[in-house]
Design a protein around this motif. Structure first.
Motif, PDB file in Angstrom:
ATOM      1  N   LEU A  97      48.177  39.400  45.868  1.00 24.83           N
ATOM      2  CA  LEU A  97      48.876  38.706  46.774  1.00 24.83           C
ATOM      3  C   LEU A  97      47.941  37.735  47.436  1.00 24.83           C
ATOM      4  CD1 LEU A  97      51.723  40.715  48.119  1.00 24.83           C
ATOM      5  CD2 LEU A  97      51.810  38.868  46.493  1.00 24.83           C
ATOM      6  N   GLY A  98      46.863  38.275  47.838  1.00 29.03           N
ATOM      7  CA  GLY A  98      45.722  37.493  48.604  1.00 29.03           C
ATOM      8  C   GLY A  98      45.293  36.583  47.905  1.00 29.03           C
ATOM      9  N   GLY A  99      44.993  36.892  46.573  1.00 30.53           N
ATOM     10  CA  GLY A  99      44.337  35.812  45.556  1.00 30.53           C
ATOM     11  C   GLY A  99      45.097  34.742  45.204  1.00 30.53           C
ATOM     12  N   PHE A 100      46.676  35.209  45.393  1.00 29.56           N
ATOM     13  CA  PHE A 100      47.623  33.820  45.262  1.00 29.56           C
ATOM     14  C   PHE A 100      47.663  32.962  46.322  1.00 29.56           C
ATOM     15  CE2 PHE A 100      49.935  36.997  41.995  1.00 29.56           C
ATOM     16  CZ  PHE A 100      49.566  36.144  40.945  1.00 29.56           C
ATOM     17  N   CYS A 101      47.425  33.834  47.552  1.00 29.17           N
ATOM     18  CA  CYS A 101      47.314  33.121  48.947  1.00 29.17           C
ATOM     19  C   CYS A 101      46.113  32.289  49.236  1.00 29.17           C
ATOM     20  CB  CYS A 101      47.864  33.728  49.886  1.00 29.17           C
ATOM     21  SG  CYS A 101      49.343  34.252  49.753  1.00 29.17           S
ATOM     22  N   GLY A 102      45.207  32.199  48.195  1.00 28.52           N
ATOM     23  CA  GLY A 102      43.598  31.608  48.300  1.00 28.52           C
ATOM     24  C   GLY A 102      42.920  32.589  49.663  1.00 28.52           C
ATOM     25  N   MET A 103      43.112  33.805  49.453  1.00 27.77           N
ATOM     26  CA  MET A 103      42.508  34.841  50.483  1.00 27.77           C
ATOM     27  C   MET A 103      41.387  35.797  49.593  1.00 27.77           C
ATOM     28  SD  MET A 103      45.520  35.588  52.770  1.00 27.77           S
ATOM     29  CE  MET A 103      44.927  36.775  53.708  1.00 27.77           C
ATOM     30  N   ASP A 104      41.257  35.204  48.501  1.00 27.20           N
ATOM     31  CA  ASP A 104      39.953  35.934  47.777  1.00 27.20           C
ATOM     32  C   ASP A 104      38.854  36.084  48.584  1.00 27.20           C
ATOM     33  OD1 ASP A 104      41.255  34.031  45.675  1.00 27.20           O
ATOM     34  OD2 ASP A 104      41.040  36.025  44.710  1.00 27.20           O
ATOM     35  N   ASP A 105      38.158  37.410  48.212  1.00 26.54           N
ATOM     36  CA  ASP A 105      36.962  37.711  49.032  1.00 26.54           C
ATOM     37  C   ASP A 105      35.825  37.092  48.290  1.00 26.54           C
ATOM     38  OD1 ASP A 105      37.663  41.360  48.904  1.00 26.54           O
ATOM     39  OD2 ASP A 105      37.875  39.958  50.540  1.00 26.54           O
TER      40      ASP A 105
END
Length: 110
Positions: free
Chosen positions: A102-110
């Motif tokens: 979900l973080g990846g979909f929201c642009g919150m990748d590390d």
């Protein structure tokens, strides 16, 4: 149900696909084998309508879960979690995967 599980996918996901299998639920055949005759009769009747191999009363078997690999154009990840169907939602592994994706979909990748 068995025929439906054998059909080719009608949709392909263009993203990684994670399948989390509750190990205790996938191993239910061996658990039920130790039960009383009433449980065994119920389990025998289930075998005709499940998506698993003919010898199993489980809704789906491991090979059926692994066939989900056909449903993605990206990477497929198969995970077995030491839990049952009802408590898999509380698994730390499940939470880590879901929130990372979900973080990846929201642009919150590390």
């Amino acid at each position: 149900a068995r025929r439906a599980a054998q059909r080719a996918p009608y949709h392909k996901f263009d993203c990684d696909l994670h399948v989390l299998v509750a190990k205790h639920t996938a191993d239910a055949d061996s658990y039920i084998a130790q039960k009383d005759p009433a449980h065994l009769q119920y389990w025998e009747r289930r075998k005709k309508i499940t998506g698993s191999v003919a010898e199993s009363g489980c809704n789906w078997d491991r090979e059926g879960f692994k066939k989900w690999s056909e449903w993605t154009t990206e990477d497929f990840h198969y995970h077995e979690v030491e839990t049952d169907h009802m408590t898999i939602k509380n698994s730390a592994l499940m939470r880590d995967i879901v929130f990372k994706e979900l973080g990846g979909f929201c642009g919150m990748d590390d």
